[in-house]
Design an enzyme around this catalytic site. Structure first.
Site, PDB file in Angstrom:
ATOM      1  N   VAL A 237      28.385  -0.689 -50.102  1.00 36.03           N
ATOM      2  CA  VAL A 237      29.430  -0.064 -49.298  1.00 36.03           C
ATOM      3  C   VAL A 237      29.165  -0.215 -47.794  1.00 36.03           C
ATOM      4  CG1 VAL A 237      30.893   1.987 -49.169  1.00 36.03           C
ATOM      5  CG2 VAL A 237      29.591   1.592 -51.208  1.00 36.03           C
TER       6      VAL A 237
ATOM      7  N   SER B 297      24.544   1.353 -43.911  1.00 35.15           N
ATOM      8  CA  SER B 297      23.376   1.448 -43.027  1.00 35.15           C
ATOM      9  C   SER B 297      23.416   0.470 -41.866  1.00 35.15           C
ATOM     10  CB  SER B 297      22.097   1.185 -43.846  1.00 35.15           C
ATOM     11  OG  SER B 297      21.798   2.257 -44.672  1.00 35.15           O
ATOM     12  N   PRO B 298      23.861   0.914 -40.673  1.00 37.02           N
ATOM     13  CA  PRO B 298      23.817   0.015 -39.516  1.00 37.02           C
ATOM     14  C   PRO B 298      22.365  -0.367 -39.195  1.00 37.02           C
ATOM     15  CG  PRO B 298      24.712   2.196 -38.927  1.00 37.02           C
ATOM     16  CD  PRO B 298      24.392   2.239 -40.377  1.00 37.02           C
TER      17      PRO B 298
ATOM     18  N   ASN C 117      20.670  -2.377 -40.942  1.00 39.92           N
ATOM     19  CA  ASN C 117      20.166  -2.955 -42.193  1.00 39.92           C
ATOM     20  C   ASN C 117      21.126  -4.109 -42.505  1.00 39.92           C
ATOM     21  OD1 ASN C 117      19.994  -3.571 -44.932  1.00 39.92           O
ATOM     22  ND2 ASN C 117      19.550  -1.476 -45.568  1.00 39.92           N
ATOM     23  N   LEU C 118      20.673  -5.323 -42.187  1.00 36.25           N
ATOM     24  CA  LEU C 118      21.601  -6.461 -42.172  1.00 36.25           C
ATOM     25  C   LEU C 118      22.150  -6.777 -43.561  1.00 36.25           C
ATOM     26  CD1 LEU C 118      19.724  -8.753 -39.597  1.00 36.25           C
ATOM     27  CD2 LEU C 118      21.358  -6.907 -39.170  1.00 36.25           C
ATOM     28  N   ALA C 119      21.321  -6.611 -44.593  1.00 34.63           N
ATOM     29  CA  ALA C 119      21.790  -6.904 -45.955  1.00 34.63           C
ATOM     30  C   ALA C 119      22.888  -5.919 -46.349  1.00 34.63           C
ATOM     31  CB  ALA C 119      20.631  -6.825 -46.939  1.00 34.63           C
TER      32      ALA C 119
ATOM     33  N   ASN D  72      11.075   5.892 -48.962  1.00 35.77           N
ATOM     34  CA  ASN D  72      11.632   6.822 -47.984  1.00 35.77           C
ATOM     35  C   ASN D  72      11.669   8.257 -48.494  1.00 35.77           C
ATOM     36  OD1 ASN D  72      13.744   4.132 -47.690  1.00 35.77           O
ATOM     37  ND2 ASN D  72      12.464   4.741 -45.972  1.00 35.77           N
TER      38      ASN D  72
ATOM     39  N   GLU E 221      11.683   9.067 -41.828  1.00 37.66           N
ATOM     40  CA  GLU E 221      12.055   8.168 -42.933  1.00 37.66           C
ATOM     41  C   GLU E 221      10.909   7.987 -43.920  1.00 37.66           C
ATOM     42  OE1 GLU E 221      15.219   6.010 -43.089  1.00 37.66           O
ATOM     43  OE2 GLU E 221      16.060   7.504 -41.740  1.00 37.66           O
TER      44      GLU E 221
ATOM     45  N   HIS F  24      12.892  -0.379 -40.871  1.00 36.42           N
ATOM     46  CA  HIS F  24      11.676   0.373 -41.181  1.00 36.42           C
ATOM     47  C   HIS F  24      10.475  -0.543 -40.912  1.00 36.42           C
ATOM     48  CE1 HIS F  24      14.176   2.791 -44.309  1.00 36.42           C
ATOM     49  NE2 HIS F  24      13.926   3.585 -43.286  1.00 36.42           N
TER      50      HIS F  24
ATOM     51  N   ASP G 224       8.085  -1.073 -42.832  1.00 39.89           N
ATOM     52  CA  ASP G 224       7.668  -1.814 -44.029  1.00 39.89           C
ATOM     53  C   ASP G 224       8.467  -3.096 -44.259  1.00 39.89           C
ATOM     54  OD1 ASP G 224      10.050  -0.893 -45.154  1.00 39.89           O
ATOM     55  OD2 ASP G 224       9.099   0.306 -46.724  1.00 39.89           O
TER      56      ASP G 224
ATOM     57  N   CYS H 258      10.155  -1.054 -51.015  1.00 42.79           N
ATOM     58  CA  CYS H 258      11.069   0.073 -50.757  1.00 42.79           C
ATOM     59  C   CYS H 258      11.249   0.931 -51.999  1.00 42.79           C
ATOM     60  CB  CYS H 258      12.448  -0.425 -50.355  1.00 42.79           C
ATOM     61  SG  CYS H 258      12.466  -1.371 -48.847  1.00 42.79           S
TER      62      CYS H 258
HETATM   63  O1  SUG Z   1      17.978   3.125 -45.805  1.00 41.26           O
HETATM   64  N1  SUG Z   1      19.860   0.908 -47.777  1.00 41.26           N
HETATM   65  C1  SUG Z   1      18.606   1.557 -47.507  1.00 41.26           C
HETATM   66  C2  SUG Z   1      17.458   0.612 -47.762  1.00 41.26           C
HETATM   67  C3  SUG Z   1      16.136   1.315 -47.672  1.00 41.26           C
HETATM   68  C4  SUG Z   1      14.981   0.382 -47.690  1.00 41.26           C
HETATM   69  N2  SUG Z   1      13.761   1.100 -47.654  1.00 41.26           N
HETATM   70  C5  SUG Z   1      12.635   0.696 -47.046  1.00 41.26           C
HETATM   71  N3  SUG Z   1      12.640  -0.261 -46.172  1.00 41.26           N
HETATM   72  N4  SUG Z   1      11.559   1.338 -47.289  1.00 41.26           N
HETATM   73  C6  SUG Z   1      18.562   2.060 -46.055  1.00 41.26           C
HETATM   74  O2  SUG Z   1      19.096   1.363 -45.166  1.00 41.26           O
HETATM   75  C7  SUG Z   1      22.272   0.803 -48.065  1.00 41.26           C
HETATM   76  C8  SUG Z   1      23.324   1.565 -48.834  1.00 41.26           C
HETATM   77  C9  SUG Z   1      24.695   0.969 -48.692  1.00 41.26           C
HETATM   78  O3  SUG Z   1      24.949   0.294 -47.707  1.00 41.26           O
HETATM   79  O4  SUG Z   1      25.532   1.201 -49.578  1.00 41.26           O
HETATM   80  C10 SUG Z   1      21.011   1.607 -47.832  1.00 41.26           C
HETATM   81  O5  SUG Z   1      21.053   2.808 -47.698  1.00 41.26           O
END
Ligand code: SUG
Length: 446
Positions: free
Chosen positions: A20, A23-24, A26-28, A111, A175, A246, A248, A367
């Site tokens: 959805v 998470s800004p 978070n590129l994926a 997290n 986090e 993050h 990690d 993660c």
């Molecule tokens: O917080 N993704 C998580 C991924 C967390 C990864 N954790 C570590 N690096 N330890 C986040 O960004 C995406 C959910 C969405 O877009 O639907 C999300 O929350």
């Protein structure tokens, strides 16, 4: 020094796993927004990873998914009526809020909390501070249920202290263990604790993406836990700008080895100096650094090389890096992984694991797990029904196959049947994992 092991507590992927774009930074998560997800496939991938670690002889536990959709959030924001009516109205009037209420994000257990093993804690107990995750709305819902889950898994207060999350203020944005690394001679020996933060509470953050961890949050966690030998390096700003939301994503450490990218720390030599000083007389830290020339940030983020599990395998001297399959797919990251294994350093071998469903939301193997160093007595005091074993694998695989959908478009999250399916599934799970009949809010309400 007591004998101790590192247990992995993995978050079981929940039935609303979806893409959805919540998470800004978070590129994926941003790139895959709107795609079809496969909750069943995602949960089975996570389960296979748990099996893999358990088969390596490492203690493994299962952390249950949280109740989603979080109707209580929507009710607190003014939607009223039956649960089905609340969901329907929220998707019509405020889809961003409805989407946040459906996220399966508790799967990323790194997290869930920051952990201090008894070897480092002032009172010889294992300490946990569940993360408040308040930078993102969907993740800010997790703290209270995570607290409940950790208290259920580690119930003995003489051995375990599960604190409440830090106050839900931007000053204490936290986090959890995704920004914490512990180095040591061996798990049961005194360790050096790296608490890596992105911004200071009273400072001005003008980065393109959020810095999710404050220095003040980690200072509070360190004080609460009485965590010894603490150092507080700053995350590299360039790493956050490059999509490493993050630490990690750019760094992993185990035993004496810190494996990290050149841009991981704002003051790389200051970090090394502080870690060496804290480790003095205990162990010789090994810094394994990968340069931007060998692995540019874009390849790092695409491959998630550092979001690997760095494992001490019984009977093996050198460490094993369990990397995501995407590392093997990326020529530069694969070359780095190959050279690690062929050099004479602390990492002896690289293996690969497929967690592609989670990776599409920016969550790699590291993660999905919360590491908890436990003495044998502490290990025995954990809830045995959550301890992973081949029998539990079979039971959970059957439960997932019966209960989870294998395709979910974002629009399907509005389906009132999904709410019922999720509750029935979680009700059954609470029996499988012996969580009690009041573990989930819907169980307490009925
Ligand atoms: O917080 N993704 C998580 C991924 C967390 C990864 N954790 C570590 N690096 N330890 C986040 O960004 C995406 C959910 C969405 O877009 O639907 C999300 O929350």
């Amino acid at each position: 020094m007591s004998l101790a092991v590192e247990a992995n507590c993995d978050g079981l992927v929940g039935p609303t796993h979806s893409y959805v774009g919540l998470s800004p930074g978070n590129l994926a998560s941003q790139r895959n927004a709107g795609e079809l997800s496969n909750p069943r496939g995602a949960a089975l991938e996570g389960l296979s990873k748990m099996r893999r670690l358990s088969d390596m002889g490492l203690p493994q536990f299962v952390l249950p998914p949280h109740q989603r959709p979080a109707v209580s959030l929507l009710k607190s924001l003014g939607f009223s009526g039956s649960d089905a009516a609340v969901i329907e109205r929220a998707w019509k009037d405020a889809p961003a809020l409805a989407a946040a209420a459906c996220s399966a994000s508790p799967m990323w257990a790194a997290n869930a909390a920051t952990v201090t093993p008894s070897a480092d804690a002032a009172d010889d107990r294992v300490h946990f501070t569940p993360a408040n995750l308040l930078t993102n709305l969907h993740r800010s819902l997790e703290g209270p249920q995570t607290t409940r889950a950790l208290r259920r898994l580690f119930p003995d207060e003489a051995r375990f202290a599960v604190h409440d999350p830090l106050p839900a203020q931007p000053h204490f944005a936290d986090e959890g263990a995704a920004n914490h690394v512990r180095l040591c001679a061996e798990h049961g020996a005194p360790g050096v604790n790296l608490f890596v933060w992105g911004r200071e509470a009273w400072g001005h953050w003008d980065g393109k993406f959020p810095a999710r961890q404050t220095r003040e949050a980690f200072e509070a966690v360190q004080r609460r836990h009485g965590a010894a030998r603490a150092v507080f390096p700053q995350q590299g700003r360039a790493a956050i700008e490059g999509g490493a939301f993050h630490n990690d994503v750019v760094c992993v450490g185990t035993r004496e080895c810190l494996f990290f990218h050149e841009l991981a720390f704002e003051d790389r030599s200051g970090m090394e100096r502080q870690v060496r000083a804290a480790a003095e007389g205990l162990f010789e830290p090994a810094f394994v650094e990968i340069s931007e020339a060998d692995l540019p940030m874009a390849d790092l983020v695409a491959s998630y090389l550092f979001n690997s599990q760095l494992l001490v395998i019984p009977g093996e001297d050198r460490l094993v890096l369990l990397a995501p399959a995407e590392t093997r797919d990326n020529p530069r990251a694969f070359a780095v992984a190959q050279s690690l294994a062929s050099s004479n350093g602390p990492i002896g071998r690289v293996e690969y694991v497929d967690v592609r469903q989670s990776m599409r939301n920016g969550g790699g193997p590291a993660c999905l797990r919360l590491r908890v160093v436990l003495t044998e007595a502490e290990l025995d005091a954990a809830n045995p029904a959550q301890r992973f074993a081949p029998g539990l694998h079979t039971t959970l695989a059957d439960w997932i196959t019966r209960r989870y959908r294998d395709r979910l478009a974002p629009a399907d999250l509005a389906d009132p049947d999904l709410l019922i399916e999720c509750r029935e599934a979680l009700d059954e799970l609470s029996q499988i994992l012996d969580l009690g009949g009041d573990f989930y809010p819907f169980q307490r309400a009925s």
